[in-house]
Write an enzyme that holds these catalytic residues in place. Structure first.
Site, mmCIF file in Angstrom:
data_model
loop_
_atom_site.group_PDB
_atom_site.id
_atom_site.type_symbol
_atom_site.label_atom_id
_atom_site.label_comp_id
_atom_site.label_asym_id
_atom_site.label_seq_id
_atom_site.Cartn_x
_atom_site.Cartn_y
_atom_site.Cartn_z
ATOM 1 N N TYR A 1 -131.780 -97.494 115.436
ATOM 2 C CA TYR A 1 -132.950 -96.795 115.989
ATOM 3 C C TYR A 1 -134.163 -97.727 116.050
ATOM 4 O O TYR A 1 -134.953 -97.672 117.004
ATOM 5 C CB TYR A 1 -133.275 -95.546 115.159
ATOM 6 C CG TYR A 1 -132.258 -94.438 115.343
ATOM 7 C CD1 TYR A 1 -132.366 -93.532 116.399
ATOM 8 C CD2 TYR A 1 -131.181 -94.310 114.485
ATOM 9 C CE1 TYR A 1 -131.429 -92.527 116.585
ATOM 10 C CE2 TYR A 1 -130.240 -93.302 114.661
ATOM 11 C CZ TYR A 1 -130.365 -92.418 115.709
ATOM 12 O OH TYR A 1 -129.438 -91.428 115.899
ATOM 13 N N ARG B 1 -127.166 -80.405 107.967
ATOM 14 C CA ARG B 1 -128.157 -79.705 108.801
ATOM 15 C C ARG B 1 -128.208 -78.209 108.516
ATOM 16 O O ARG B 1 -128.479 -77.408 109.429
ATOM 17 C CB ARG B 1 -127.887 -79.927 110.293
ATOM 18 C CG ARG B 1 -128.150 -81.342 110.764
ATOM 19 C CD ARG B 1 -129.609 -81.573 111.101
ATOM 20 N NE ARG B 1 -129.873 -82.991 111.314
ATOM 21 C CZ ARG B 1 -129.913 -83.588 112.503
ATOM 22 N NH1 ARG B 1 -129.726 -82.896 113.589
ATOM 23 N NH2 ARG B 1 -130.172 -84.866 112.586
ATOM 24 N N ARG C 1 -132.166 -75.481 113.395
ATOM 25 C CA ARG C 1 -132.607 -74.586 114.470
ATOM 26 C C ARG C 1 -131.703 -73.393 114.725
ATOM 27 O O ARG C 1 -132.096 -72.461 115.420
ATOM 28 C CB ARG C 1 -132.782 -75.394 115.765
ATOM 29 C CG ARG C 1 -134.023 -76.263 115.741
ATOM 30 C CD ARG C 1 -133.963 -77.347 116.803
ATOM 31 N NE ARG C 1 -132.934 -78.310 116.454
ATOM 32 C CZ ARG C 1 -132.656 -79.397 117.159
ATOM 33 N NH1 ARG C 1 -133.297 -79.637 118.282
ATOM 34 N NH2 ARG C 1 -131.718 -80.233 116.764
ATOM 35 N N ASP D 1 -136.034 -86.686 107.206
ATOM 36 C CA ASP D 1 -135.248 -87.331 108.262
ATOM 37 C C ASP D 1 -135.041 -88.796 107.908
ATOM 38 O O ASP D 1 -135.896 -89.401 107.247
ATOM 39 C CB ASP D 1 -135.945 -87.225 109.625
ATOM 40 C CG ASP D 1 -134.976 -87.514 110.760
ATOM 41 O OD1 ASP D 1 -134.240 -86.605 111.167
ATOM 42 O OD2 ASP D 1 -134.925 -88.688 111.205
ATOM 43 N N ARG E 1 -140.878 -73.872 111.336
ATOM 44 C CA ARG E 1 -141.169 -75.062 112.130
ATOM 45 C C ARG E 1 -142.353 -74.793 113.064
ATOM 46 O O ARG E 1 -143.230 -75.657 113.230
ATOM 47 C CB ARG E 1 -139.932 -75.447 112.927
ATOM 48 C CG ARG E 1 -140.033 -76.732 113.717
ATOM 49 C CD ARG E 1 -138.678 -76.944 114.383
ATOM 50 N NE ARG E 1 -138.563 -78.125 115.195
ATOM 51 C CZ ARG E 1 -138.994 -78.232 116.447
ATOM 52 N NH1 ARG E 1 -139.613 -77.222 117.008
ATOM 53 N NH2 ARG E 1 -138.800 -79.349 117.120
HETATM 54 C C1 LIG Z 1 -129.125 -89.975 113.081
HETATM 55 C C2 LIG Z 1 -129.899 -89.093 112.131
HETATM 56 C C3 LIG Z 1 -131.224 -88.616 112.306
HETATM 57 N N1 LIG Z 1 -131.518 -87.821 111.222
HETATM 58 C C4 LIG Z 1 -130.453 -87.772 110.381
HETATM 59 C C5 LIG Z 1 -129.431 -88.575 110.918
HETATM 60 C C6 LIG Z 1 -128.127 -88.882 110.252
HETATM 61 C C7 LIG Z 1 -127.184 -87.738 110.281
HETATM 62 C C8 LIG Z 1 -126.663 -87.408 111.660
HETATM 63 O O1 LIG Z 1 -125.963 -88.224 112.251
HETATM 64 O O2 LIG Z 1 -126.960 -86.287 112.096
HETATM 65 C C9 LIG Z 1 -130.343 -87.097 109.095
HETATM 66 C C10 LIG Z 1 -131.049 -85.827 108.891
HETATM 67 N N2 LIG Z 1 -131.889 -85.148 109.716
HETATM 68 C C11 LIG Z 1 -132.316 -84.005 109.122
HETATM 69 C C12 LIG Z 1 -131.763 -83.970 107.816
HETATM 70 C C13 LIG Z 1 -132.139 -82.936 106.784
HETATM 71 C C14 LIG Z 1 -131.097 -82.482 105.921
HETATM 72 C C15 LIG Z 1 -129.995 -81.685 106.575
HETATM 73 O O3 LIG Z 1 -130.268 -80.537 106.949
HETATM 74 O O4 LIG Z 1 -128.844 -82.179 106.649
HETATM 75 C C16 LIG Z 1 -130.929 -85.086 107.683
HETATM 76 C C17 LIG Z 1 -130.043 -85.496 106.521
HETATM 77 C C18 LIG Z 1 -133.204 -82.999 109.709
HETATM 78 C C19 LIG Z 1 -133.388 -82.982 111.164
HETATM 79 N N3 LIG Z 1 -133.626 -84.057 111.984
HETATM 80 C C20 LIG Z 1 -133.846 -83.625 113.269
HETATM 81 C C21 LIG Z 1 -133.760 -82.204 113.271
HETATM 82 C C22 LIG Z 1 -134.021 -81.322 114.477
HETATM 83 C C23 LIG Z 1 -135.513 -81.321 114.654
HETATM 84 C C24 LIG Z 1 -136.095 -80.037 115.144
HETATM 85 O O5 LIG Z 1 -136.279 -79.087 114.361
HETATM 86 O O6 LIG Z 1 -136.445 -80.025 116.333
HETATM 87 C C25 LIG Z 1 -133.486 -81.798 111.966
HETATM 88 C C26 LIG Z 1 -133.357 -80.390 111.449
HETATM 89 C C27 LIG Z 1 -134.189 -84.487 114.430
HETATM 90 C C28 LIG Z 1 -133.444 -85.731 114.594
HETATM 91 N N4 LIG Z 1 -133.335 -86.724 113.669
HETATM 92 C C29 LIG Z 1 -132.535 -87.731 114.161
HETATM 93 C C30 LIG Z 1 -132.155 -87.387 115.471
HETATM 94 C C31 LIG Z 1 -131.257 -88.217 116.351
HETATM 95 C C32 LIG Z 1 -132.746 -86.160 115.752
HETATM 96 C C33 LIG Z 1 -132.759 -85.444 117.072
HETATM 97 C C34 LIG Z 1 -131.492 -84.751 117.338
HETATM 98 C C35 LIG Z 1 -131.612 -83.284 117.050
HETATM 99 O O7 LIG Z 1 -132.608 -82.693 117.522
HETATM 100 O O8 LIG Z 1 -130.719 -82.731 116.396
HETATM 101 C C36 LIG Z 1 -132.173 -88.936 113.412
#
Ligand SMILES: Cc1c2[nH]c(c1CCC(=O)O)Cc1[nH]c(c(CCC(=O)O)c1C)Cc1[nH]c(c(CCC(=O)O)c1C)Cc1[nH]c(c(C)c1CCC(=O)O)C2
Length: 345
Positions: A153, A26, A30, A76, A39
């Site tokens: 999911y 990540r 944010r 994602d 964003r």
């Molecule tokens: C379970 C899972 C998801 N997404 C992901 C996983 C597996 C890894 C983990 O366990 O964290 C993987 C993921 N999600 C994102 C990436 C991009 C690469 C990275 O920066 O690592 C990667 C590799 C961007 C993201 N994916 C998400 C964000 C936040 C979104 C935003 O900008 O509001 C980002 C940067 C959103 C997301 N996406 C997901 C959830 C549950 C959420 C909401 C939770 C949160 O807000 O942190 C599903």
């Protein structure tokens, strides 16, 4: 510099380096003001994922700010279910929502894997832009969710603390559950293969909920799908390095690389780095595993914990990373302190 000089690729090939290469789960997110600005420009999170120019921009932001040794494609794991036909949206402040799949008819109603690339084309374009624009010393990592995590999911329609709905379907209707795992597995092979063709040099499989699979279920639904994906990818792309992240697998981390063919196992911070060095690094490269909380709290505790991780893994191939993604409340200065500590340890 040739591709072979990228430090992450050297660690993935089994080399023990004096200073571990470093990137952060990540790392585009944010906690960075520049991410929040881009964003906002995109409108919302999914629009950002599907806007190749802006997705490439946020991928590059942490590389410019910190000089990480790898960039991870900004996308994602839930884009694949969406490409398979599930509805997907994000509830502000809550997380992802999807239409649910709990029957064989639902599984059969998903699109064939050949049909996913129309929707995912902007992701491949992001990879192509990054392959052009990244500094030559920075490796590009593509990724997908592992089938079990993606299935949790798709079945529940949202994130769940204990993956209850997925476990319930697995118990009540094994045929439907297995059919869904198979569909995701096959689509993931093609999805990752397209990322590699577009320029990803490494791929990572995120199995965030692997820890809730126990015993034979862990073998059947974490180990076997990963092995199938990795075997197929390496047949199509000889020499492709793969990182597997069966998060919170505990004892399941032992032997995971051998059982799946992964070149590197990423470990979370629920296991100690000393334990992981002894039990996991003996089979090859390990990635991890500083607790992400240190990016919020900083100070001497961050320095001490960072040095401890570096020291524990000094005897073998290691990629420095957090044990899970950095959180939105992290302080960007703490990330700089972590990197400085790793590079001077
Ligand atoms: C379970 C899972 C998801 N997404 C992901 C996983 C597996 C890894 C983990 O366990 O964290 C993987 C993921 N999600 C994102 C990436 C991009 C690469 C990275 O920066 O690592 C990667 C590799 C961007 C993201 N994916 C998400 C964000 C936040 C979104 C935003 O900008 O509001 C980002 C940067 C959103 C997301 N996406 C997901 C959830 C549950 C959420 C909401 C939770 C949160 O807000 O942190 C599903």
């Amino acid at each position: 510099m040739s591709k072979a000089d990228k430090t992450i690729l050297r660690a993935l090939a089994g080399e023990t380096l004096p200073t571990p290469p470093i990137w952060m789960m990540r790392q585009a997110g944010r906690y960075l003001p520049e991410y929040r600005a881009t964003r906002a420009q995109a409108g919302d999170f999914l629009s950002l994922c599907y806007n190749s120019d802006l997705a490439a921009e946020v991928t590059l932001q942490p590389i410019r700010r910190y000089g990480f040794d790898a960039a991870i494609l900004f996308a994602d794991i839930l884009l694949l279910p969406q490409a398979l036909g599930a509805d997907l949206w994000f509830e502000t402040g809550e997380g992802p929502r999807l239409s649910t799949i709990t029957t064989m008819a639902g599984v059969k109603g998903l699109k064939p894997k050949e049909a996913i690339h129309d929707k995912l084309a902007p992701i491949y374009e992001t990879v192509r832009i990054l392959a052009r624009e990244l500094p030559r010393e920075t490796a590009l990592i593509g990724f997908a969710g592992a089938p079990w995590t993606v299935a949790t999911y798709m079945i529940a329609g949202r994130g769940t603390p204990d993956q209850g709905p997925a476990h319930a379907l697995k118990a009540a209707d094994r045929a439907t559950f297995s059919a869904l795992i198979d569909v995701i597995t096959e689509a993931t092979i093609d999805y990752l293969s397209e990322q590699v063709k577009a320029g990803a040099e490494v791929v990572k499989l995120f199995d965030s909920w692997a820890g809730s699979l126990k015993g034979q279920d862990f073998t059947d639904f974490a180990v076997k799908p990963a092995a199938r994906i990795i075997t197929a990818l390496k047949a199509r792309h000889p020499g492709l390095p793969v990182i597997a992240f069966p998060r919170e697998a505990g004892a399941g981390y032992i032997g995971f690389a051998k059982a799946t063919g992964a070149d590197c196992v990423a470990v979370d911070n629920s296991v100690s780095p000393e334990w992981a060095a002894e039990n996991v690094q003996k089979d090859g490269c390990v990635q991890g595993n500083l607790a992400p909380d240190h990016m919020v709290t900083g100070g001497q505790a961050l320095i001490d914990a960072t040095r401890r991780v570096v020291d524990a893994f000094r005897g073998g191939p290691h990629i420095f990373n957090l044990g899970h993604g950095i959180t939105p409340d992290a302080d960007p200065d703490n990330v700089a302190l972590m990197i400085e500590t790793v590079r001077n340890a």
